[in-house]
Design a protein around this motif. Structure first.
Motif, PDB file in Angstrom:
ATOM      1  N   ASN A 184       2.845  -0.046   7.766  1.00 41.00           N
ATOM      2  CA  ASN A 184       1.473   0.435   7.494  1.00 41.00           C
ATOM      3  C   ASN A 184       0.908   1.267   8.641  1.00 41.00           C
ATOM      4  N   ASP A 216      -0.845   5.136   6.352  1.00 37.86           N
ATOM      5  CA  ASP A 216      -0.236   3.964   5.719  1.00 37.86           C
ATOM      6  C   ASP A 216       1.239   4.184   5.383  1.00 37.86           C
ATOM      7  N   ARG A 253       1.495  11.275   4.163  1.00 39.17           N
ATOM      8  CA  ARG A 253       1.813  10.111   3.348  1.00 39.17           C
ATOM      9  C   ARG A 253       3.284  10.109   2.941  1.00 39.17           C
ATOM     10  N   ASN A 278      -9.218   9.594  -1.087  1.00 42.03           N
ATOM     11  CA  ASN A 278      -8.718   8.642  -2.070  1.00 42.03           C
ATOM     12  C   ASN A 278      -8.351   9.371  -3.367  1.00 42.03           C
ATOM     13  N   GLU A 296      -8.012   8.986  -7.798  1.00 47.91           N
ATOM     14  CA  GLU A 296      -7.401   7.732  -7.344  1.00 47.91           C
ATOM     15  C   GLU A 296      -6.079   8.012  -6.640  1.00 47.91           C
ATOM     16  N   ARG A 297      -5.915   7.427  -5.464  1.00 48.76           N
ATOM     17  CA  ARG A 297      -4.672   7.602  -4.722  1.00 48.76           C
ATOM     18  C   ARG A 297      -3.531   6.883  -5.429  1.00 48.76           C
ATOM     19  N   THR A 317      -0.418   4.659  -6.288  1.00 49.15           N
ATOM     20  CA  THR A 317       0.254   3.518  -5.668  1.00 49.15           C
ATOM     21  C   THR A 317       1.759   3.682  -5.815  1.00 49.15           C
ATOM     22  N   GLU A 318       2.505   2.989  -4.977  1.00 47.41           N
ATOM     23  CA  GLU A 318       3.965   3.100  -5.009  1.00 47.41           C
ATOM     24  C   GLU A 318       4.539   2.381  -6.225  1.00 47.41           C
ATOM     25  N   GLN A 319       5.435   3.064  -6.921  1.00 47.75           N
ATOM     26  CA  GLN A 319       6.159   2.472  -8.037  1.00 47.75           C
ATOM     27  C   GLN A 319       7.627   2.379  -7.669  1.00 47.75           C
ATOM     28  N   ALA A 323       5.263   7.502  -5.062  1.00 51.05           N
ATOM     29  CA  ALA A 323       3.804   7.380  -5.133  1.00 51.05           C
ATOM     30  C   ALA A 323       3.279   8.494  -6.030  1.00 51.05           C
ATOM     31  N   TRP A 375       1.478   8.941 -10.184  1.00 50.14           N
ATOM     32  CA  TRP A 375       1.055   8.318 -11.436  1.00 50.14           C
ATOM     33  C   TRP A 375       1.963   8.717 -12.596  1.00 50.14           C
TER      34      TRP A 375
END
Length: 328
Positions: free
Chosen positions: A9, A26, A233, A289, A307-308, A310-312, A321, A323
């Motif tokens: 992180n 992060d 990122r 964000n 919306e940022r 998220t990791e999948q 990362a 969507w």
């Protein structure tokens, strides 16, 4: 495999005229002994800044680690004293910088500069350190090493200077070697020799390598795993062949599509060379964000703008990362 280096992180902030910007936001990853991990992305994406943080070389009074940990053999280097960092740098963790002419001191011979590392970390006397410097130059395939050791940087070619940097970085047999664009401005034949040398040294010494590059060909040839960076990122990570064969992020797909393809004959159809349109956002945009790639993406949806991602996770530890990762 047990992690030799673990970054958790990590957030790095940089002071700018427009305020404080999170140039690394992060980021987490692991590096095992003997492994080659490649960082890929455009200039300004945070690859070199991550490396400088690991080395404890962030620009003084401008950059700082705002959050996260950098664990080397379980020791948190973000909490280490300057003296402890100096003992680790060059000894356990070394770095090959992009441009050897700005990294090597022009008023000292290359032998003196390599010997300084050995005397500092291995407590060798001057004579033994000089002898070992010549052996290291020979190991990185510089011809007539016993003579060249007394030369100054300007007396060597670009490829030879880069080999000197490698010799200096490997002088203390480090456990981790960071190579930041190690073949910048070198012709393709010298590039191939440098990469072959690094691979041989990795096999012989068991050194773990972090390879920073923008060249997907280098990634495919050298790395075991890869991380794609964008605007500070980590947007994709995984086994090299998995990511290159089935990228799960539009930016990764764009980088791969930018690689020129050779054709067998002049009559054969050459596929059009594509590009990733637009540019990396400015530092003032970092930290928002939202998806920072949205303005350049042809698969953007409303969610990306508010919306940022998220990791999948996918097979073989592939992470994306995005969507839209499941649709790629």
């Amino acid at each position: 495999m047990t992690a030799l280096l673990r970054v958790e992180n990590l957030r790095i902030e940089l002071a700018t005229r427009l305020g404080v910007a999170p140039v690394i936001d992060d980021v987490s990853f692991e590096l095992a002994a003997g492994e080659t991990l490649s960082f890929v992305g455009e200039s300004g994406c945070g690859k070199s800044m991550t490396a400088l943080a690991i080395m404890g070389l962030l620009p003084d009074k401008v950059g700082r680690i705002a959050a996260g940990k950098i664990l080397f053999n379980g020791e948190d280097m973000t909490q280490a004293s300057d003296e402890r960092l100096r003992s680790l740098r060059g000894n356990d963790i070394s770095m090959i910088f992009q441009e050897p002419m700005t990294s090597l001191n022009p008023v000292f011979t290359i032998g003196e500069q390599i010997a300084e590392v050995l005397r500092r970390h291995k407590q060798m006397d001057k004579r033994d350190a000089w002898k070992r410097a010549a052996e290291l130059l020979d190991a990185v395939r510089i011809p007539d090493a016993t003579h060249r050791v007394g030369h100054y940087p300007h007396q060597l070619s670009g490829g030879q200077r880069q080999r000197v940097m490698i010799a200096m970085a490997l002088a203390c047999e480090p456990k981790v070697l960071i190579a930041d664009e190690p073949t910048t401005a070198l012709d393709v034949t010298i590039q191939a020799q440098i990469f072959d040398l690094l691979e041989d040294l990795r096999k012989d010494m068991g050194t773990a390598i972090i390879m920073i590059t923008h060249d997907m060909g280098v990634v495919a040839e050298m790395a075991d795993r890869m991380i794609v960076m964008y605007a500070g990122r980590k947007i994709e990570q995984g086994d090299v062949h998995t990511v290159l064969d089935h990228p799960r992020h539009p930016y990764t797909k764009g980088l791969i599509a930018c690689v020129p393809h050779l054709v067998a004959t002049l009559d054969e159809h050459r596929p059009p060379l594509t590009e990733v349109s637009g540019i990396v956002p400015g530092l003032q945009e970092f930290g928002k964000n939202e998806c920072l790639f949205a303005s350049r993406c042809d698969r953007v949806v409303e969610r990306c703008l508010r919306e940022r991602p998220t990791e999948q996770r996918f097979d073989k530890d592939q992470v994306s990362a995005c969507w839209q990762a499941n649709t790629l």
